[in-house]
Write a protein that holds these residues in place. Structure first.
Motif, short mmCIF file in Angstrom:
data_model
loop_
_atom_site.label_atom_id
_atom_site.label_comp_id
_atom_site.label_asym_id
_atom_site.label_seq_id
_atom_site.Cartn_x
_atom_site.Cartn_y
_atom_site.Cartn_z
N ARG A 10 0.79 -1.27 0.19
CA ARG A 10 -0.15 0.12 0.03
C ARG A 10 1.02 1.36 -0.03
NH1 ARG A 10 -1.58 -2.41 5.13
NH2 ARG A 10 0.03 -1.86 6.79
N PHE A 16 -3.35 0.44 -3.94
CA PHE A 16 -2.69 -0.94 -3.38
C PHE A 16 -2.13 -1.51 -4.87
CE2 PHE A 16 -6.31 -0.40 -0.90
CZ PHE A 16 -5.82 -0.44 0.50
N VAL A 27 1.66 -4.74 2.74
CA VAL A 27 0.37 -5.38 3.28
C VAL A 27 0.34 -6.56 3.78
CG1 VAL A 27 -2.26 -5.78 2.82
CG2 VAL A 27 -0.97 -3.81 1.74
N MET A 67 -5.85 -6.89 2.26
CA MET A 67 -6.02 -5.59 2.87
C MET A 67 -7.23 -5.80 4.04
SD MET A 67 -7.30 -5.75 -0.18
CE MET A 67 -6.04 -4.80 -1.18
N CYS A 68 -7.00 -5.13 5.32
CA CYS A 68 -8.18 -5.03 6.17
C CYS A 68 -8.76 -4.03 5.92
CB CYS A 68 -7.26 -4.95 7.59
SG CYS A 68 -6.60 -3.48 7.67
N ASP A 89 -7.69 -0.45 5.84
CA ASP A 89 -7.01 -0.22 4.67
C ASP A 89 -7.97 0.55 3.77
OD1 ASP A 89 -4.41 -0.73 5.40
OD2 ASP A 89 -4.66 -2.89 4.78
N TYR A 97 -8.55 4.06 1.94
CA TYR A 97 -8.39 4.11 0.43
C TYR A 97 -9.57 4.88 0.02
CZ TYR A 97 -8.11 2.73 -4.38
OH TYR A 97 -8.21 2.71 -5.78
#
Length: 220
Positions: A58, A73, A95, A169-170, A173, A177
Motif C-alpha cells: 500500500r 494497492f 500489506v 487488505m483489512c 485499509d 483508501y
C-alpha cells in the motif's frame, strides 16, 4: 495469500504495470518485507524504484490531522514509487509478506538517458499515474459510500461465482483508501451481502456473486 488474491489487480495497480522495460533492464536485489513493514517513508530521498515479485503493497500519506490516506494497492508485477522528483511523495508498506525487486534510481536514470524506448515508457507511465489520480479524486468526491465500496470490489476483479477470495487488505485499509470510516465500510459490505451481490464468509474473505449487481450499485 491465495494465488487468486495475488492476481486480483486493482485499477490503481494495473496502471503502473507498463514499466516492463525498466524492470527487466535494470539489475536489482530481492528484498522480503514482513506484513506491516515500511519499505520507504514519505519525504525520504528517492534512491530506489521497486517492483513486486509477490505480495501486496500500500502507498499512502499521513494528513496534517493525523489521518491516513491510502493512495493505492500494488500487486504482483507492479512497479511503484518510481519518482520523478528527488524525494518520495508517499510512504509504502507491505500489506502482506512481500518480496520486492529493489532497483537503484541512478541505474534507472542512466538507462533513461541511453534508451529512448525506456524514456517513452516512463513518460506513458507518468500519464497513467495522473489519470489514476483523477479517477481516485472522482471516486472520493462524487460517489456515495455504497458506490465507493462497490467500485472498489469491482476493481479487485474477483471472478463471480467462484471460491471466496482472501483479500490481503483489512477494512481499515479499504476505509482509508475510500475516505470512509471502518464502520461505514463494514455497514456497506453487510448491505451488499443482503442484496446477494457478495458473500462474506469472514472479515477477510469475499465471494462475488454478481458483477452486474455491483456495477449497478457502483453507479456504472
Amino acid at each position: 495469500m491465495s494465488v487468486a488474491c495475488d492476481q486480483a489487480i486493482s485499477v490503481a495497480a494495473r496502471s503502473t504495470r507498463s514499466l516492463d522495460l525498466v524492470a527487466s533492464a535494470v539489475p536489482g536485489i530481492h528484498v522480503t518485507y514482513a506484513a506491516g513493514e515500511e519499505i520507504h517513508g514519505e519525504g525520504e530521498p528517492a534512491i530506489y524504484g521497486y517492483r513486486i515479485i509477490s505480495g501486496v503493497v500500500r502507498t499512502f500519506r499521513v494528513l496534517p490531522d493525523g489521518r491516513r490516506q491510502v493512495e493505492g494497492f500494488h500487486f504482483h508485477g507492479d512497479v511503484f514509487s518510481m519518482e520523478l522528483g528527488i524525494n518520495y511523495e508517499l510512504s509504502a508498506e507491505a500489506v502482506a509478506d512481500t518480496k520486492i525487486l529493489v532497483m537503484k534510481r541512478s541505474l534507472i536514470d542512466t538507462l533513461l538517458q541511453n534508451d529512448p524506448a525506456v524514456a517513452r515508457e516512463l513518460l506513458m507511465w507518468s500519464y497513467q499515474t495522473l489519470a489514476r489520480a483523477r479517477e481516485q479524486m472522482m471516486l472520493l468526491g462524487r460517489k456515495s459510500a455504497s458506490e465507493k465500496v462497490a467500485s472498489f470490489l469491482l476493481q479487485l476483479e474477483i471472478n463471480p461465482g467462484g471460491e471466496a477470495v482472501a483479500i490481503p487488505m483489512c477494512r481499515s485499509d479499504i476505509a482509508d483508501y475510500l475516505g470512509l470510516t471502518v464502520e461505514t465500510v463494514s455497514r456497506v459490505l453487510a448491505q451488499l451481502e443482503r442484496t446477494h451481490a457478495i458473500d462474506l464468509p469472514s472479515s477477510r474473505k469475499i465471494r462475488v456473486n454478481s458483477r452486474e449487481k455491483l456495477a449497478a450499485l457502483a453507479g456504472m
